[in-house]
Design a protein around this motif. Structure first.
Motif, PDB file in Angstrom:
ATOM      1  N   VAL A 458       0.613  -1.192  -0.124  1.00 57.50           N
ATOM      2  CA  VAL A 458      -0.317   0.600   0.388  1.00 57.50           C
ATOM      3  C   VAL A 458       0.679   1.277  -0.054  1.00 57.50           C
ATOM      4  O   VAL A 458       0.627   2.447  -0.777  1.00 57.50           O
ATOM      5  CB  VAL A 458      -1.218  -0.411   0.884  1.00 57.50           C
ATOM      6  CG1 VAL A 458      -1.329   1.145   1.212  1.00 57.50           C
ATOM      7  CG2 VAL A 458      -1.915  -0.690   1.023  1.00 57.50           C
ATOM      8  N   ASP A 459       2.020   1.387   0.658  1.00 60.95           N
ATOM      9  CA  ASP A 459       2.691   2.419   0.407  1.00 60.95           C
ATOM     10  C   ASP A 459       3.646   2.538  -0.432  1.00 60.95           C
ATOM     11  O   ASP A 459       3.340   4.146  -1.340  1.00 60.95           O
ATOM     12  CB  ASP A 459       3.703   1.922   1.722  1.00 60.95           C
ATOM     13  CG  ASP A 459       3.275   2.471   3.838  1.00 60.95           C
ATOM     14  OD1 ASP A 459       2.148   2.771   3.639  1.00 60.95           O
ATOM     15  OD2 ASP A 459       3.656   1.923   4.374  1.00 60.95           O
ATOM     16  N   VAL A 460       4.060   1.933  -1.140  1.00 58.61           N
ATOM     17  CA  VAL A 460       4.465   2.081  -2.214  1.00 58.61           C
ATOM     18  C   VAL A 460       3.470   2.184  -3.320  1.00 58.61           C
ATOM     19  O   VAL A 460       3.905   3.064  -4.326  1.00 58.61           O
ATOM     20  CB  VAL A 460       4.930   0.490  -2.605  1.00 58.61           C
ATOM     21  CG1 VAL A 460       6.048   0.401  -4.383  1.00 58.61           C
ATOM     22  CG2 VAL A 460       6.996  -0.078  -1.643  1.00 58.61           C
ATOM     23  N   ALA A 461       2.472   1.282  -3.185  1.00 58.15           N
ATOM     24  CA  ALA A 461       1.713   2.329  -4.284  1.00 58.15           C
ATOM     25  C   ALA A 461       1.106   3.672  -4.299  1.00 58.15           C
ATOM     26  O   ALA A 461       0.802   4.093  -5.140  1.00 58.15           O
ATOM     27  CB  ALA A 461       0.198   1.107  -4.685  1.00 58.15           C
ATOM     28  N   LEU A 462       1.094   4.229  -3.280  1.00 57.93           N
ATOM     29  CA  LEU A 462       0.618   5.778  -2.821  1.00 57.93           C
ATOM     30  C   LEU A 462       1.271   6.128  -3.515  1.00 57.93           C
ATOM     31  O   LEU A 462       1.450   7.231  -3.854  1.00 57.93           O
ATOM     32  CB  LEU A 462       0.082   5.588  -1.269  1.00 57.93           C
ATOM     33  CG  LEU A 462      -1.107   5.170  -0.867  1.00 57.93           C
ATOM     34  CD1 LEU A 462      -0.965   4.831   1.239  1.00 57.93           C
ATOM     35  CD2 LEU A 462      -2.476   5.735  -1.530  1.00 57.93           C
ATOM     36  N   ILE A 463       3.107   6.059  -3.334  1.00 60.28           N
ATOM     37  CA  ILE A 463       3.600   6.973  -3.458  1.00 60.28           C
ATOM     38  C   ILE A 463       4.325   7.373  -4.150  1.00 60.28           C
ATOM     39  O   ILE A 463       4.530   7.774  -5.336  1.00 60.28           O
ATOM     40  CB  ILE A 463       5.686   6.297  -2.390  1.00 60.28           C
ATOM     41  CG1 ILE A 463       4.771   6.528  -1.087  1.00 60.28           C
ATOM     42  CG2 ILE A 463       6.649   7.082  -3.140  1.00 60.28           C
ATOM     43  CD1 ILE A 463       6.326   5.742  -0.419  1.00 60.28           C
ATOM     44  N   LEU A 464       4.003   6.328  -5.545  1.00 55.83           N
ATOM     45  CA  LEU A 464       4.296   6.067  -6.964  1.00 55.83           C
ATOM     46  C   LEU A 464       3.074   6.817  -7.304  1.00 55.83           C
ATOM     47  O   LEU A 464       3.524   7.600  -8.233  1.00 55.83           O
ATOM     48  CB  LEU A 464       4.335   4.297  -7.437  1.00 55.83           C
ATOM     49  CG  LEU A 464       5.386   3.440  -7.261  1.00 55.83           C
ATOM     50  CD1 LEU A 464       4.790   2.041  -7.897  1.00 55.83           C
ATOM     51  CD2 LEU A 464       6.543   3.838  -8.099  1.00 55.83           C
ATOM     52  N   ALA A 465       1.693   6.545  -7.293  1.00 54.29           N
ATOM     53  CA  ALA A 465       0.213   7.201  -7.599  1.00 54.29           C
ATOM     54  C   ALA A 465       1.285   8.781  -7.579  1.00 54.29           C
ATOM     55  O   ALA A 465       0.926   9.455  -8.456  1.00 54.29           O
ATOM     56  CB  ALA A 465      -0.035   6.538  -7.031  1.00 54.29           C
ATOM     57  N   ILE A 466       1.280   9.272  -6.502  1.00 47.39           N
ATOM     58  CA  ILE A 466       2.055  10.858  -5.555  1.00 47.39           C
ATOM     59  C   ILE A 466       2.840  11.203  -6.579  1.00 47.39           C
ATOM     60  O   ILE A 466       2.752  12.473  -7.322  1.00 47.39           O
ATOM     61  CB  ILE A 466       2.488  10.768  -4.319  1.00 47.39           C
ATOM     62  CG1 ILE A 466       0.900  10.131  -4.019  1.00 47.39           C
ATOM     63  CG2 ILE A 466       2.799  11.973  -4.350  1.00 47.39           C
ATOM     64  CD1 ILE A 466       0.910  10.555  -1.816  1.00 47.39           C
ATOM     65  N   ILE A 467       3.570  10.117  -6.639  1.00 47.51           N
ATOM     66  CA  ILE A 467       5.223  10.961  -7.579  1.00 47.51           C
ATOM     67  C   ILE A 467       4.599  11.101  -9.285  1.00 47.51           C
ATOM     68  O   ILE A 467       5.282  12.007  -9.879  1.00 47.51           O
ATOM     69  CB  ILE A 467       6.766  10.107  -7.100  1.00 47.51           C
ATOM     70  CG1 ILE A 467       6.603   9.981  -5.849  1.00 47.51           C
ATOM     71  CG2 ILE A 467       7.179  10.506  -8.599  1.00 47.51           C
ATOM     72  CD1 ILE A 467       7.512   8.729  -5.769  1.00 47.51           C
ATOM     73  N   LEU A 468       3.539  10.173  -9.146  1.00 53.21           N
ATOM     74  CA  LEU A 468       3.660  10.176 -11.227  1.00 53.21           C
ATOM     75  C   LEU A 468       2.267  11.194 -11.286  1.00 53.21           C
ATOM     76  O   LEU A 468       2.285  11.898 -12.422  1.00 53.21           O
ATOM     77  CB  LEU A 468       2.673   8.731 -11.345  1.00 53.21           C
ATOM     78  CG  LEU A 468       3.731   7.303 -11.056  1.00 53.21           C
ATOM     79  CD1 LEU A 468       3.413   6.417 -11.715  1.00 53.21           C
ATOM     80  CD2 LEU A 468       4.573   7.806 -12.747  1.00 53.21           C
ATOM     81  N   SER A 469       1.612  11.344 -10.686  1.00 50.59           N
ATOM     82  CA  SER A 469       0.867  12.787 -10.263  1.00 50.59           C
ATOM     83  C   SER A 469       1.032  14.181 -10.395  1.00 50.59           C
ATOM     84  O   SER A 469       0.319  15.055 -10.839  1.00 50.59           O
ATOM     85  CB  SER A 469       0.127  12.521 -10.073  1.00 50.59           C
ATOM     86  OG  SER A 469      -0.635  11.098  -9.638  1.00 50.59           O
ATOM     87  N   ILE A 470       2.296  13.903  -9.451  1.00 54.81           N
ATOM     88  CA  ILE A 470       3.079  15.116  -9.781  1.00 54.81           C
ATOM     89  C   ILE A 470       3.071  16.085 -10.859  1.00 54.81           C
ATOM     90  O   ILE A 470       3.539  15.895 -11.475  1.00 54.81           O
ATOM     91  CB  ILE A 470       4.086  15.600  -8.859  1.00 54.81           C
ATOM     92  CG1 ILE A 470       3.985  14.261  -7.593  1.00 54.81           C
ATOM     93  CG2 ILE A 470       4.906  16.899  -8.785  1.00 54.81           C
ATOM     94  CD1 ILE A 470       5.928  14.494  -6.025  1.00 54.81           C
ATOM     95  N   PRO A 471       2.435  17.780 -10.620  1.00 52.86           N
ATOM     96  CA  PRO A 471       2.536  18.517 -12.159  1.00 52.86           C
ATOM     97  C   PRO A 471       3.794  18.832 -12.361  1.00 52.86           C
ATOM     98  O   PRO A 471       4.333  19.210 -11.181  1.00 52.86           O
ATOM     99  CB  PRO A 471       1.212  19.718 -11.270  1.00 52.86           C
ATOM    100  CG  PRO A 471       1.551  19.766  -9.994  1.00 52.86           C
ATOM    101  CD  PRO A 471       1.658  18.363  -9.926  1.00 52.86           C
TER     102      PRO A 471
END
Length: 483
Positions: A458-471
């Motif tokens: 869960v932690d890795v998935a959230l971090i990846l989603a956040i990084i990929l979504s950063i403008p």
């Protein structure tokens, strides 16, 4: 300073290290670190506005001590009035002065007269609606003799300016947060780990959900006249989740940061879009504000203890004031009025007191048809109200809704593309997000599973989603900073 900015990424470790390094010393040093960094955090926007927080802090600290020293009713009322006048005066001037001047001018011109009042070039201090309500709760509770005033000015000032929730809540009561300021905090690894996961979940909701939906919401609302009914419905749904992801995401980050420092902040959102009626929605949405108005406005007006007509009046007042609290625009008053009209029927027949437990609408993956229908209907009404909240004027909101129900923009099922791209990504994103939230509501999905491998995934998935979504260009501000 934004939670989702590089500035804050640099700010937090320095504060965190200083905060815990002074922990073995006297408590006042730890509170002084909180106070200093909170003022620095707020001054990042405009150092001039920090003086407003300091002024409000000094006034309510002094009023609290004077209230303890006197038992004369008239003197106590005068002291309370000084606090209310100072706090509401600052809030009213900075937030509503131009609104009232423009409204008076429009009213006079409607009757063929002229009003010469001039507006001012006023910049709204970030979070003023939040910290003024927070410090007023202290004075009111001391006046009611429900709270002992503190003589520790540093602790009180740290309570008023506590940076995790300073600019967008939750609106903490002095009875909850101030006692925590007066107790020594010790580092707790388990609580800190929970705090980090709350921060990740909040950043995910803000960056990967809210910010991802923002361009489509802006496009639809700015071009609503050429949109089909289906696209307009989609725009309202997108905005509902944009503002939820933005605001609840901020609250999750605030609660997570507080846990890192040894504090507990109140839950401000409890899966509101799974509510089965409007009353339940308001027990789950912006809980700190709705309970504030309940305790400091609705109940003093008489609440439901008076006759039915007066009780209905009290409900309308609370919802209208709640709408006006959000901003100086008639659209916010309309938004509050719509919620009042949706709430009143439930209030009259007594169903507003249903679903008072833990707000879990279902216990299994398959929702009962009756509950499913109620959830959908409540969400639909909430989305209609959100149109007024998002639109720049009541007229535009009315046109937006009229176009939905008259299909004047084209086929109801057609979806107008955004920059020649369909809305498929946003729809899939929302379906996934709703699935996760639904699983959380029935306790079938646990983002903080006790199993190490599950937590790590869960932690890795959230971090990846956040990084990929950063403008790429810059961090997006939180919507509620404007309130």
């Amino acid at each position: 300073m934004l939670f989702n900015s590089i500035d804050f990424v640099l700010f937090l470790p320095v504060f965190f290290a200083a905060y815990w390094l002074v922990q073995p010393l006297k408590l006042k040093w730890q509170n002084l670190i909180v106070l200093t960094f909170s003022y620095l955090f707020y001054s990042w926007w405009d150092i001039r506005f920090t003086s407003l927080i300091i002024l409000s802090t000094i006034i309510d600290y002094a009023v609290g001590l004077q209230l303890q020293r006197t038992n004369t009713p008239s003197t106590r009322k005068l002291l309370l009035g000084i606090s209310m006048a100072a706090n509401l005066g600052m809030l009213g001037f900075f937030k509503y002065y131009n609104f009232f001047v423009d409204s008076f001018a429009d009213a006079f011109s409607y009757f063929g007269m002229e009003f010469s009042g001039s507006t001012l070039d006023i910049v709204l201090p970030v979070g003023i609606s939040f910290y003024t309500f927070q410090t007023m709760s202290y004075t009111i509770d001391v006046y009611r003799r429900q709270l002992e005033p503190t003589r520790d000015f540093i602790a009180f000032a740290a309570f008023v300016s506590f940076f995790p929730q300073l600019v967008a809540g939750p609106i903490e009561r002095a009875s909850n947060l101030l006692p925590q300021m007066l107790k020594r905090r010790y580092f707790d690894y388990a609580k800190s780990t929970e705090g980090i996961r709350l921060i990740l979940w909040g950043l995910f909701k803000k960056i990967a959900i809210s910010d991802a939906l923002a361009p489509s919401v802006n496009h639809i609302f700015e071009n609503y006249g050429s949109m089909s009914a289906g696209t307009l419905v989609l725009g309202a749904v997108f905005f509902a989740f944009q503002i939820y992801g933005d605001f609840s995401g901020y609250s999750d980050i605030a609660r997570g940061l507080a846990k890192l420092l040894g504090f507990e902040l109140m839950l401000n959102f409890n899966l509101p879009y799974f509510s089965r009626n409007i009353a339940e929605f308001w027990r789950r949405w912006h809980i700190s504000l709705s309970t504030w108005f309940r305790d400091y406005l609705y109940i003093p007006l008489g609440g439901s203890r008076v006759d039915k007509n007066k009780a209905i009046r009290n409900v309308f007042i609370v919802f209208l004031v709640s709408g006006f609290w959000h901003g100086a625009n008639w659209t916010f008053l309309a938004w509050g009025g719509i919620h009042a009209m949706l709430f009143i029927p439930s209030f009259i027949i007594g169903t507003n007191r249903k679903h008072l437990s833990e707000h879990k609408p279902v216990t299994a993956w398959m929702m009962a048809p009756a509950d499913f229908g109620k959830v959908l209907l409540t969400f639909a009404w909430v989305c209609i109200a959100w149109i007024f909240f998002r639109a720049p004027s009541i007229g535009i909101a009315g046109d937006y809704i009229y176009q939905i129900f008259t299909f004047s923009g084209g086929d109801v099922l057609s979806l107008n593309p955004y920059d020649n791209q369909p809305f498929g990504f946003e729809v899939v994103l929302l379906i996934l997000f709703v699935f996760i939230e639904y699983g959380m509501s029935i306790q079938k999905i646990n983002l903080y599973s006790s199993r190490v491998w599950a937590r790590t995934c869960v932690d890795v998935a959230l971090i990846l989603a956040i990084i990929l979504s950063i403008p790429i260009d810059s961090a997006q501000s939180f919507i509620y900073f404007q309130f």
